[in-house]
Design a protein around this motif. Sequence first.
Motif, PDB file in Angstrom:
ATOM      1  N   PHE A   1     -30.738 -44.685  24.942  1.00 40.23           N
ATOM      2  CA  PHE A   1     -29.293 -44.536  25.112  1.00 40.23           C
ATOM      3  C   PHE A   1     -28.863 -43.101  25.339  1.00 40.23           C
ATOM      4  O   PHE A   1     -27.718 -42.844  25.694  1.00 40.23           O
ATOM      5  CB  PHE A   1     -28.558 -45.126  23.900  1.00 40.23           C
ATOM      6  N   LYS A   2     -29.762 -42.170  25.159  1.00 36.00           N
ATOM      7  CA  LYS A   2     -29.412 -40.760  25.343  1.00 36.00           C
ATOM      8  C   LYS A   2     -29.732 -40.254  26.746  1.00 36.00           C
ATOM      9  O   LYS A   2     -29.184 -39.233  27.180  1.00 36.00           O
ATOM     10  CB  LYS A   2     -30.113 -39.902  24.293  1.00 36.00           C
ATOM     11  N   HIS A   3     -30.629 -40.931  27.442  1.00 33.90           N
ATOM     12  CA  HIS A   3     -31.060 -40.446  28.751  1.00 33.90           C
ATOM     13  C   HIS A   3     -31.130 -41.611  29.738  1.00 33.90           C
ATOM     14  O   HIS A   3     -31.866 -42.576  29.506  1.00 33.90           O
ATOM     15  CB  HIS A   3     -32.432 -39.774  28.652  1.00 33.90           C
ATOM     16  N   ALA A   4     -30.369 -41.526  30.811  1.00 35.54           N
ATOM     17  CA  ALA A   4     -30.432 -42.545  31.861  1.00 35.54           C
ATOM     18  C   ALA A   4     -31.814 -42.543  32.493  1.00 35.54           C
ATOM     19  O   ALA A   4     -32.498 -41.509  32.534  1.00 35.54           O
ATOM     20  CB  ALA A   4     -29.361 -42.273  32.912  1.00 35.54           C
ATOM     21  N   ARG A   5     -32.206 -43.699  33.028  1.00 32.54           N
ATOM     22  CA  ARG A   5     -33.528 -43.795  33.646  1.00 32.54           C
ATOM     23  C   ARG A   5     -33.705 -42.759  34.754  1.00 32.54           C
ATOM     24  O   ARG A   5     -34.781 -42.178  34.914  1.00 32.54           O
ATOM     25  CB  ARG A   5     -33.738 -45.202  34.208  1.00 32.54           C
ATOM     26  N   ALA A   6     -32.662 -42.546  35.529  1.00 35.19           N
ATOM     27  CA  ALA A   6     -32.771 -41.621  36.660  1.00 35.19           C
ATOM     28  C   ALA A   6     -33.089 -40.206  36.208  1.00 35.19           C
ATOM     29  O   ALA A   6     -33.668 -39.410  36.968  1.00 35.19           O
ATOM     30  CB  ALA A   6     -31.473 -41.629  37.466  1.00 35.19           C
ATOM     31  N   ASP A   7     -32.727 -39.859  34.965  1.00 36.34           N
ATOM     32  CA  ASP A   7     -32.898 -38.491  34.471  1.00 36.34           C
ATOM     33  C   ASP A   7     -34.196 -38.277  33.695  1.00 36.34           C
ATOM     34  O   ASP A   7     -34.554 -37.144  33.372  1.00 36.34           O
ATOM     35  CB  ASP A   7     -31.723 -38.116  33.555  1.00 36.34           C
ATOM     36  N   ARG A   8     -34.904 -39.329  33.378  1.00 31.95           N
ATOM     37  CA  ARG A   8     -36.049 -39.203  32.475  1.00 31.95           C
ATOM     38  C   ARG A   8     -37.205 -38.379  33.029  1.00 31.95           C
ATOM     39  O   ARG A   8     -37.902 -37.721  32.250  1.00 31.95           O
ATOM     40  CB  ARG A   8     -36.518 -40.606  32.048  1.00 31.95           C
ATOM     41  N   PRO A   9     -37.447 -38.356  34.351  1.00 30.73           N
ATOM     42  CA  PRO A   9     -38.557 -37.518  34.833  1.00 30.73           C
ATOM     43  C   PRO A   9     -38.358 -36.027  34.572  1.00 30.73           C
ATOM     44  O   PRO A   9     -39.334 -35.268  34.564  1.00 30.73           O
ATOM     45  CB  PRO A   9     -38.583 -37.800  36.345  1.00 30.73           C
ATOM     46  N   GLU A  10     -37.108 -35.610  34.353  1.00 29.97           N
ATOM     47  CA  GLU A  10     -36.835 -34.191  34.123  1.00 29.97           C
ATOM     48  C   GLU A  10     -37.011 -33.779  32.670  1.00 29.97           C
ATOM     49  O   GLU A  10     -36.931 -32.597  32.339  1.00 29.97           O
ATOM     50  CB  GLU A  10     -35.399 -33.856  34.574  1.00 29.97           C
ATOM     51  N   LEU A  11     -37.251 -34.737  31.790  1.00 28.54           N
ATOM     52  CA  LEU A  11     -37.421 -34.434  30.373  1.00 28.54           C
ATOM     53  C   LEU A  11     -38.834 -33.915  30.098  1.00 28.54           C
ATOM     54  O   LEU A  11     -39.767 -34.225  30.838  1.00 28.54           O
ATOM     55  CB  LEU A  11     -37.174 -35.689  29.537  1.00 28.54           C
ATOM     56  N   PRO A  12     -38.995 -33.152  29.022  1.00 23.91           N
ATOM     57  CA  PRO A  12     -40.347 -32.684  28.645  1.00 23.91           C
ATOM     58  C   PRO A  12     -41.138 -33.797  27.948  1.00 23.91           C
ATOM     59  O   PRO A  12     -41.427 -33.736  26.755  1.00 23.91           O
ATOM     60  CB  PRO A  12     -40.055 -31.512  27.702  1.00 23.91           C
ATOM     61  N   LEU A  13     -41.494 -34.807  28.726  1.00 25.40           N
ATOM     62  CA  LEU A  13     -42.157 -35.997  28.182  1.00 25.40           C
ATOM     63  C   LEU A  13     -43.600 -35.707  27.798  1.00 25.40           C
ATOM     64  O   LEU A  13     -44.222 -34.772  28.313  1.00 25.40           O
ATOM     65  CB  LEU A  13     -42.132 -37.123  29.217  1.00 25.40           C
ATOM     66  N   LEU A  14     -44.136 -36.537  26.914  1.00 26.14           N
ATOM     67  CA  LEU A  14     -45.561 -36.480  26.631  1.00 26.14           C
ATOM     68  C   LEU A  14     -46.332 -36.807  27.902  1.00 26.14           C
ATOM     69  O   LEU A  14     -45.964 -37.720  28.652  1.00 26.14           O
ATOM     70  CB  LEU A  14     -45.935 -37.480  25.539  1.00 26.14           C
ATOM     71  N   GLY A  15     -47.397 -36.071  28.153  1.00 25.65           N
ATOM     72  CA  GLY A  15     -48.253 -36.374  29.292  1.00 25.65           C
ATOM     73  C   GLY A  15     -49.066 -37.620  29.037  1.00 25.65           C
ATOM     74  O   GLY A  15     -49.097 -38.148  27.914  1.00 25.65           O
ATOM     75  N   PRO A  16     -49.756 -38.132  30.035  1.00 27.86           N
ATOM     76  CA  PRO A  16     -50.517 -39.376  29.871  1.00 27.86           C
ATOM     77  C   PRO A  16     -51.488 -39.364  28.693  1.00 27.86           C
ATOM     78  O   PRO A  16     -51.508 -40.309  27.891  1.00 27.86           O
ATOM     79  CB  PRO A  16     -51.237 -39.522  31.213  1.00 27.86           C
ATOM     80  N   ALA A  17     -52.305 -38.312  28.576  1.00 21.53           N
ATOM     81  CA  ALA A  17     -53.286 -38.278  27.488  1.00 21.53           C
ATOM     82  C   ALA A  17     -52.589 -38.194  26.135  1.00 21.53           C
ATOM     83  O   ALA A  17     -52.992 -38.861  25.168  1.00 21.53           O
ATOM     84  CB  ALA A  17     -54.234 -37.096  27.671  1.00 21.53           C
ATOM     85  N   GLU A  18     -51.520 -37.393  26.072  1.00 19.39           N
ATOM     86  CA  GLU A  18     -50.795 -37.221  24.814  1.00 19.39           C
ATOM     87  C   GLU A  18     -50.072 -38.516  24.429  1.00 19.39           C
ATOM     88  O   GLU A  18     -50.030 -38.885  23.250  1.00 19.39           O
ATOM     89  CB  GLU A  18     -49.803 -36.071  24.958  1.00 19.39           C
ATOM     90  N   ALA A  19     -49.508 -39.207  25.410  1.00 23.01           N
ATOM     91  CA  ALA A  19     -48.819 -40.466  25.135  1.00 23.01           C
ATOM     92  C   ALA A  19     -49.795 -41.513  24.622  1.00 23.01           C
ATOM     93  O   ALA A  19     -49.497 -42.250  23.669  1.00 23.01           O
ATOM     94  CB  ALA A  19     -48.115 -40.964  26.392  1.00 23.01           C
ATOM     95  N   ARG A  20     -50.969 -41.584  25.241  1.00 20.52           N
ATOM     96  CA  ARG A  20     -51.964 -42.559  24.786  1.00 20.52           C
ATOM     97  C   ARG A  20     -52.429 -42.259  23.359  1.00 20.52           C
ATOM     98  O   ARG A  20     -52.595 -43.173  22.537  1.00 20.52           O
ATOM     99  CB  ARG A  20     -53.149 -42.561  25.747  1.00 20.52           C
TER     100      ARG A  20
END
Length: 433
Positions: A79-98
């Motif tokens: 609810f804090k971030h629209a889907r369109a904006d999520r790629p710009e967030l400092p997300l966990l990378g694939p290895a870190e997410a797993r």
Amino acid sequence: MTTGLRERAAAELARTRERSIGLTDAVDDDDLVRQHSRLMSPLVWDLAHVGNQEELWLVRDVGGREPVRADIDQLYDAFKHARADRPELPLLGPAEARAYVRRVRDQVLDLLDTVELEGRPLVEQGFAFGMIIQHEQQHDETMLATHQLRQGDPVLVAPPPPRSRQPVSGEAFIPGGAFEMGTSLEAWALDNERPAHTVHVPPFFIDRAPVTNAQYQAFADAGGYADQRWWSASGWAHRQAAGLTGPGHWHGDGTYTRFGRREPIVSDEPVVHVSWHEASAYAAWAGKRLPTEAEWEKAARHDPAAGRSRRFPWGDEDPAPEHANLGQRHLSPAPVGAYPAGASPYGVHQLIGDVWEWTSSPFGGYPGFAAFPYREYSEVFFGDEYRVLRGGSFGTDAAACRGTFRNWDYPVRRQIFSGFRCARDPRPEELSR
């Protein structure tokens, strides 16, 4: 929670995670972090999000344990971030997410054996575990929809659905009268499915099968997309603005693209990737309408001989492969007539699985609705802005699909696995026979 219920929760958690891993391991890291459509999140966001929800509700709330990663809660709050904006967030990378989702799951399996599961509604009959299983399965279907939108070589494989086993056509007559809608007994049912309540539905006819590709092609060939008569004002405006000329992924030459494979349209499969506006226009062209949500559920659940509502069209037992096309066993809807064992007492087929079916009803709470365990699951979406879909699709898991299960989306959406069937009011002479 009894031993059997603990074992069921553990098995469902494992089965669900296997699906999540399959959907994310199918592509490389570049694909995982890419946004394939502004309507969808990067796959890596969905993966970490299901882990974060599992941590919030099972590790911290049910288990009373310290956070695994409190620092990422804001990143994965839908609810804090629209889907369109999520790629710009400092997300966990694939290895870190797993690694993160594995750490969370290890704690959940550890606490599942010992945690007290009595004394409050969140844990009764393992509800919190069921809620998290369903949440992850819902995101798995979302990730499957993302796969349909990605460009590139095919990466998903599955056997074709079964062939049609019997002809199914025409309409079923559903007599008027009361039936029990919703549920107060299903242990893992979500708040918008509750409580059970009596609804009186006037008599109606409903299609015995979903609208097929061939039937929908006839609408398009007849100029349905160019004729404003069949469209609502908002639907016509959207059709023009979006340049719609056919269902999503159709190419206009008798082919469509499905999970990276361009192939001939199968005429007797339920049409998929149509919006509510398109479904409503087809129904008007056919001299019919979309069913209300109550009509759909009565056709699906009511057993006139027993005078009660079933869990599913075929009865109270959980779905088996002969009943319905669920769980990504196949990568397409099955032809009409493929699941005669799944028909309702009224002779209505394929109400569960294959394609989500648009109804005419806006999304709202039932009489006596109470938000649980948080308003953001259902209540914040109530209103005329959304339309209800019922029945699940080939990408919906049985854990997240019941005769009472309710989905909802904007009327313009068609990236979901959405189709429909039509209904109509009886003519006077049809009631006097």
